[in-house]
Design an enzyme around this catalytic site. Structure first.
Site, PDB file in Angstrom:
ATOM      1  N   ARG A  91     -18.819  18.915  15.649  1.00  0.00           N
ATOM      2  CA  ARG A  91     -18.485  18.821  14.220  1.00  0.00           C
ATOM      3  C   ARG A  91     -19.733  18.535  13.411  1.00  0.00           C
ATOM      4  NH1 ARG A  91     -12.692  15.806  13.059  1.00  0.00           N
ATOM      5  NH2 ARG A  91     -11.547  16.643  14.835  1.00  0.00           N
TER       6      ARG A  91
ATOM      7  N   HIS B 268     -38.547  -1.066  37.787  1.00  0.00           N
ATOM      8  CA  HIS B 268     -37.128  -1.414  37.587  1.00  0.00           C
ATOM      9  C   HIS B 268     -36.369  -1.566  38.900  1.00  0.00           C
ATOM     10  CE1 HIS B 268     -37.434  -1.328  33.320  1.00  0.00           C
ATOM     11  NE2 HIS B 268     -37.876  -0.086  33.279  1.00  0.00           N
TER      12      HIS B 268
ATOM     13  N   ASN C 242       2.331  -2.467  -4.318  1.00  0.00           N
ATOM     14  CA  ASN C 242       1.039  -1.770  -4.334  1.00  0.00           C
ATOM     15  C   ASN C 242       0.164  -2.438  -5.386  1.00  0.00           C
ATOM     16  OD1 ASN C 242      -0.378   0.747  -3.288  1.00  0.00           O
ATOM     17  ND2 ASN C 242      -0.657   0.976  -5.497  1.00  0.00           N
TER      18      ASN C 242
ATOM     19  N   GLY D 190       1.753   4.792   3.335  1.00  0.00           N
ATOM     20  CA  GLY D 190       2.615   3.639   3.091  1.00  0.00           C
ATOM     21  C   GLY D 190       3.951   4.038   2.498  1.00  0.00           C
TER      22      GLY D 190
ATOM     23  N   GLU E  54      -8.041  13.435  20.703  1.00  0.00           N
ATOM     24  CA  GLU E  54      -7.640  14.466  19.719  1.00  0.00           C
ATOM     25  C   GLU E  54      -8.849  15.339  19.335  1.00  0.00           C
ATOM     26  OE1 GLU E  54      -5.441  12.755  16.348  1.00  0.00           O
ATOM     27  OE2 GLU E  54      -6.763  13.897  15.037  1.00  0.00           O
ATOM     28  N   TYR E  55      -9.991  14.703  19.099  1.00  0.00           N
ATOM     29  CA  TYR E  55     -11.215  15.454  18.774  1.00  0.00           C
ATOM     30  C   TYR E  55     -11.550  16.443  19.886  1.00  0.00           C
ATOM     31  CZ  TYR E  55     -13.091  12.758  14.746  1.00  0.00           C
ATOM     32  OH  TYR E  55     -13.317  12.201  13.528  1.00  0.00           O
TER      33      TYR E  55
ATOM     34  N   LYS F 218      -5.436   3.374  19.728  1.00  0.00           N
ATOM     35  CA  LYS F 218      -5.338   4.406  18.678  1.00  0.00           C
ATOM     36  C   LYS F 218      -6.690   5.116  18.509  1.00  0.00           C
ATOM     37  CE  LYS F 218      -3.993   6.783  15.042  1.00  0.00           C
ATOM     38  NZ  LYS F 218      -4.901   6.865  13.986  1.00  0.00           N
TER      39      LYS F 218
ATOM     40  N   SER G 264      -0.022   6.863  14.497  1.00  0.00           N
ATOM     41  CA  SER G 264      -0.513   8.250  14.495  1.00  0.00           C
ATOM     42  C   SER G 264       0.598   9.215  14.132  1.00  0.00           C
ATOM     43  CB  SER G 264      -1.066   8.620  15.871  1.00  0.00           C
ATOM     44  OG  SER G 264      -1.440   9.984  15.847  1.00  0.00           O
ATOM     45  N   GLY G 265       0.210  10.264  13.454  1.00  0.00           N
ATOM     46  CA  GLY G 265       1.183  11.311  13.127  1.00  0.00           C
ATOM     47  C   GLY G 265       1.007  11.824  11.716  1.00  0.00           C
TER      48      GLY G 265
ATOM     49  N   ARG H 160     -37.948   5.334  37.201  1.00  0.00           N
ATOM     50  CA  ARG H 160     -37.858   4.031  36.528  1.00  0.00           C
ATOM     51  C   ARG H 160     -38.691   2.984  37.264  1.00  0.00           C
ATOM     52  NH1 ARG H 160     -32.896   1.582  36.451  1.00  0.00           N
ATOM     53  NH2 ARG H 160     -33.413   0.485  34.543  1.00  0.00           N
TER      54      ARG H 160
ATOM     55  N   GLY I 230       0.869  -1.187   0.000  1.00  0.00           N
ATOM     56  CA  GLY I 230       0.000   0.000   0.000  1.00  0.00           C
ATOM     57  C   GLY I 230       0.892   1.219   0.000  1.00  0.00           C
TER      58      GLY I 230
ATOM     59  N   HIS J 135      -7.009   7.502  21.298  1.00  0.00           N
ATOM     60  CA  HIS J 135      -6.121   8.627  20.990  1.00  0.00           C
ATOM     61  C   HIS J 135      -6.844   9.621  20.084  1.00  0.00           C
ATOM     62  CE1 HIS J 135      -3.572  10.628  18.014  1.00  0.00           C
ATOM     63  NE2 HIS J 135      -2.656  10.726  18.943  1.00  0.00           N
ATOM     64  N   ASN J 136      -7.474   9.114  19.051  1.00  0.00           N
ATOM     65  CA  ASN J 136      -8.167  10.003  18.111  1.00  0.00           C
ATOM     66  C   ASN J 136      -9.360  10.693  18.772  1.00  0.00           C
ATOM     67  OD1 ASN J 136      -6.332   8.825  16.387  1.00  0.00           O
ATOM     68  ND2 ASN J 136      -7.748   8.774  14.666  1.00  0.00           N
TER      69      ASN J 136
HETATM   70  N1  LIG Z   1      -3.608   9.792   5.998  1.00  0.00           N
HETATM   71  C1  LIG Z   1      -3.325   9.832   7.293  1.00  0.00           C
HETATM   72  O1  LIG Z   1      -2.998  10.874   7.877  1.00  0.00           O
HETATM   73  C2  LIG Z   1      -3.394   8.569   8.088  1.00  0.00           C
HETATM   74  C3  LIG Z   1      -2.953   8.597   9.413  1.00  0.00           C
HETATM   75  C4  LIG Z   1      -2.955   7.413  10.125  1.00  0.00           C
HETATM   76  C5  LIG Z   1      -3.406   6.259   9.532  1.00  0.00           C
HETATM   77  N2  LIG Z   1      -3.863   6.265   8.247  1.00  0.00           N
HETATM   78  C6  LIG Z   1      -4.330   5.002   7.687  1.00  0.00           C
HETATM   79  O2  LIG Z   1      -3.281   4.476   6.872  1.00  0.00           O
HETATM   80  C7  LIG Z   1      -3.852   3.707   5.799  1.00  0.00           C
HETATM   81  C8  LIG Z   1      -3.329   4.250   4.481  1.00  0.00           C
HETATM   82  O3  LIG Z   1      -3.716   5.614   4.365  1.00  0.00           O
HETATM   83  P1  LIG Z   1      -3.403   6.457   3.046  1.00  0.00           P
HETATM   84  O4  LIG Z   1      -4.019   7.799   3.271  1.00  0.00           O
HETATM   85  O5  LIG Z   1      -1.949   6.377   2.736  1.00  0.00           O
HETATM   86  O6  LIG Z   1      -4.130   5.638   1.888  1.00  0.00           O
HETATM   87  P2  LIG Z   1      -5.704   5.422   1.548  1.00  0.00           P
HETATM   88  O7  LIG Z   1      -6.133   6.525   0.669  1.00  0.00           O
HETATM   89  O8  LIG Z   1      -6.448   5.181   2.789  1.00  0.00           O
HETATM   90  O9  LIG Z   1      -5.663   4.050   0.700  1.00  0.00           O
HETATM   91  C9  LIG Z   1      -5.053   3.987  -0.552  1.00  0.00           C
HETATM   92  C10 LIG Z   1      -4.207   2.737  -0.672  1.00  0.00           C
HETATM   93  O10 LIG Z   1      -5.003   1.578  -0.426  1.00  0.00           O
HETATM   94  C11 LIG Z   1      -4.857   0.676  -1.520  1.00  0.00           C
HETATM   95  N3  LIG Z   1      -6.055  -0.141  -1.671  1.00  0.00           N
HETATM   96  C12 LIG Z   1      -7.328   0.254  -1.551  1.00  0.00           C
HETATM   97  N4  LIG Z   1      -8.161  -0.784  -1.745  1.00  0.00           N
HETATM   98  C13 LIG Z   1      -7.389  -1.865  -1.987  1.00  0.00           C
HETATM   99  C14 LIG Z   1      -7.658  -3.223  -2.257  1.00  0.00           C
HETATM  100  N5  LIG Z   1      -8.906  -3.694  -2.305  1.00  0.00           N
HETATM  101  N6  LIG Z   1      -6.608  -4.051  -2.467  1.00  0.00           N
HETATM  102  C15 LIG Z   1      -5.356  -3.598  -2.404  1.00  0.00           C
HETATM  103  N7  LIG Z   1      -5.027  -2.319  -2.154  1.00  0.00           N
HETATM  104  C16 LIG Z   1      -6.042  -1.461  -1.940  1.00  0.00           C
HETATM  105  C17 LIG Z   1      -4.604   1.591  -2.695  1.00  0.00           C
HETATM  106  O11 LIG Z   1      -4.060   0.871  -3.781  1.00  0.00           O
HETATM  107  P3  LIG Z   1      -4.198   1.437  -5.294  1.00  0.00           P
HETATM  108  O12 LIG Z   1      -3.111   2.441  -5.438  1.00  0.00           O
HETATM  109  O13 LIG Z   1      -4.024   0.249  -6.136  1.00  0.00           O
HETATM  110  O14 LIG Z   1      -5.564   2.058  -5.401  1.00  0.00           O
HETATM  111  C18 LIG Z   1      -3.636   2.580  -2.073  1.00  0.00           C
HETATM  112  O15 LIG Z   1      -2.344   2.058  -1.963  1.00  0.00           O
HETATM  113  C19 LIG Z   1      -5.370   3.842   5.950  1.00  0.00           C
HETATM  114  O16 LIG Z   1      -5.861   2.756   6.666  1.00  0.00           O
HETATM  115  C20 LIG Z   1      -5.532   5.106   6.766  1.00  0.00           C
HETATM  116  O17 LIG Z   1      -6.731   5.139   7.484  1.00  0.00           O
HETATM  117  C21 LIG Z   1      -3.845   7.384   7.530  1.00  0.00           C
END
Ligand SMILES: NC(=O)c1ccc[n+]([C@@H]2O[C@H](COP(=O)([O-])OP(=O)(O)OC[C@H]3O[C@@H](n4cnc5c(N)ncnc54)[C@H](OP(=O)(O)O)[C@@H]3O)[C@@H](O)[C@H]2O)c1
Length: 492
Positions: free
Chosen positions: A298, A464, A44, A25, A200-201, A193, A139-140, A458, A20, A196-197
């Site tokens: 929100r 109750h 990927n 990733g 954060e909210y 995690k 996280s980060g 109640r 990914g 944590h979020n």
């Molecule tokens: N963004 C942040 O700040 C953040 C922070 C903490 C954690 N996360 C978590 O980290 C993870 C990745 O986040 P991201 O923002 O980098 O990416 P994303 O937009 O959540 O996901 C895109 C990635 O997932 C792959 N993918 C989606 N469906 C798939 C499937 N069925 N089979 C195989 N690959 C698949 C995509 O591959 P293709 O390129 O082939 O489409 C792409 O590499 C997520 O779970 C997200 O919640 C994100």
């Protein structure tokens, strides 16, 4: 040495793999590759992202594959791969592929934002194949993934023996310690995690309420409020969120020259982890009211149609203003109200961790959790050291806000806190997280709560039952009969 441009090289040369390669990733893969001794395999679903990453970062010497089979072959055994794909069906799809090409003893890590109950389910299913499955909260954001995130791995202790050193090498470092710890088994990492979020909210909402009051009551402009936050960041409120708040408030819009905060539409979005926190807290019976108010604030902001038809609803006739002479005192009141409410939000978050640990049988070291949140993650703050100290001193601490440091802080803050909440209510300025935090505090310290009346109601309509303050047992009043009291079976 691996060849960054080669794909399909089937010799096992990498000690860790990433699947990914979207923003998280690819940054995590680059972070791993930058650490001494690591050779990183990457894969990927669509090869385009793989090519972009390897061509833009030849220095990383990635071992790239275009098929999952080649990816598996490129890893030394026991294989370790971190999945960073879209949470949900994407994660399940990749796990399914990996379990077909991995062998018993290999480790699959899900570093995405999975719901912890999914992680529990996945761990159970993958374990049957002899492969280890580890759900790790990371996280980060993208910067953290690249430079050092806070990492919250769950899974078996055995898999952590292999994984621990790798994760420690890429995690943020706070006061000399890597921001990673083995949180507990199966879904514990993703649960923590999630909390944590949720915190954060709450933290973000509280800061937003402080800004709103400083602006509407204090009459300060965004740039002046930025200076206030910068000053606050030197003291007990020091945190990443306070720091970035000052940055946002200082930013002017290039197109209009106005503060960017006045140009951004006032409808806050979310990706769902705050909602998960509240849903699970409801199931666990833990009042995370500060977090819930933040989630609801929100959602209220996003109900544009309702807001549009409600703007003419009458408010109070006397606005709350402060004179130039009182401004300094008012700003200090808001700072203390923010600090006290923040203590409540964290206390509630740790209560939820306690309840989750009890329900799912996790042995979670809360002091260690507060320490790994000191760096890399969004809620990183000095303040977390005080939480770690509190749990070091009393590991079985019932409520964080009863630890001496926090009690002293609340005593110091409470007059200000009450003035701010009362003032906001009087002036018709919404401060849901400030006020619910204060109500929570007052609810906890109350000797008697009107819950006795609720029990009476109640018992009246639903039989109750209730307990008495003076006698053991369970009772019911014959409300529709002669209103005498009888002993009853507890039907709580
Ligand atoms: N963004 C942040 O700040 C953040 C922070 C903490 C954690 N996360 C978590 O980290 C993870 C990745 O986040 P991201 O923002 O980098 O990416 P994303 O937009 O959540 O996901 C895109 C990635 O997932 C792959 N993918 C989606 N469906 C798939 C499937 N069925 N089979 C195989 N690959 C698949 C995509 O591959 P293709 O390129 O082939 O489409 C792409 O590499 C997520 O779970 C997200 O919640 C994100």
């Amino acid at each position: 040495m691996a060849d960054s441009t080669a794909t399909g090289d089937t010799t096992a040369q990498a000690n860790i793999g990433v699947i990914g390669l979207a923003v998280m990733g690819s940054n995590l893969a680059r972070n791993l590759a930058s650490r001494e001794g690591n050779t990183v395999a990457v894969y990927n679903r669509s090869a385009e992202k793989t090519h972009t990453l390897t061509s833009e970062h030849p220095e990383a010497n990635f071992v790239a594959s275009e098929t999952i089979e080649d990816f598996a072959k490129s890893l030394q055994t026991p294989r370790t791969a971190i999945i960073m794909v879209k949470a949900g069906a994407g994660t399940d799809a990749v796990i399914d592929q990996l379990t077909k090409v991995f062998e018993p003893g290999d480790i699959i890590v899900d570093g995405g934002n999975a719901l912890f109950t999914d992680t529990i389910r996945r761990e159970k299913a993958v374990k049957e194949t002899g492969i280890h499955f580890v759900g790790a909260g990371i996280s980060g954001g993208e910067e953290g993934a690249l430079k050092g995130p806070s990492i919250m791995p769950g899974g078996s202790a055995e898999s952590y023996e292999t994984l621990g050193p790798i994760l420690s090498s890429i995690a943020a470092v706070a006061e000399g310690e890597p921001c990673v710890t083995h949180v507990g088994t199966d879904g514990a990492g993703h649960f923590v995690k999630m909390i944590h979020n949720g915190i954060e909210y709450a933290d973000m909402q509280l800061i937003a309420e402080a800004y709103d009051l400083l602006r509407k009551v204090g009459g300060l402009e965004p740039a002046e409020i930025a200076d206030v936050f910068t000053e606050w960041n030197q003291g007990e409120l020091e945190s990443y969120l306070i720091e970035i708040t000052a940055e946002v408030l200082r930013q002017t819009d290039a197109k209009t020259g106005k503060p960017i905060v006045d140009i951004i539409v006032d409808e806050a979005g979310s990706k769902g982890t705050g909602v998960w926190t509240v849903q699970n807290a409801l199931d666990l019976g833990v009042p995370v009211s500060g977090i819930a108010e933040a989630v609801f604030a929100r959602s209220l902001s996003s109900h544009r149609e309702q807001r549009d038809v409600s703007t003419n609803l009458p408010g109070p006739s006397n606005p709350w203003t402060v004179s130039e002479d009182d401004k300094k005192g008012f700003i200090e009141d808001v700072r203390l109200a923010l600090y006290a409410s923040k203590i409540v939000a964290y206390s509630q978050g740790f209560d939820a961790i306690n309840a989750g640990a009890e329900k799912y049988d996790w042995n979670i070291d809360k002091g260690a959790i507060s320490k790994i949140w000191r760096g890399g993650c969004i809620i990183r703050a000095q303040f977390l050291n005080r939480i770690a100290d509190a749990y070091d001193e009393q590991p079985a601490l019932e409520a964080l806000l009863t630890a001496p440091y926090f009690t002293e802080a609340l005593v110091r803050a409470q007059e200000s806190w009450r003035r701010v909440v009362a003032g906001a209510a009087g002036a018709g300025i919404p401060a849901p997280a400030f006020s619910s935090s204060l109500s929570y505090y007052d609810g906890l310290r109350a000797e008697r709560l009107p819950a006795s009346l609720v029990q009476g109601q109640r018992d009246f309509f639903g039989a109750h039952t209730y307990k008495r303050v003076d006698t053991e047992g369970t009772f019911h009043t014959l409300w529709s009969g002669d209103r005498s009291e009888i002993e009853a079976v507890d039907t709580h």
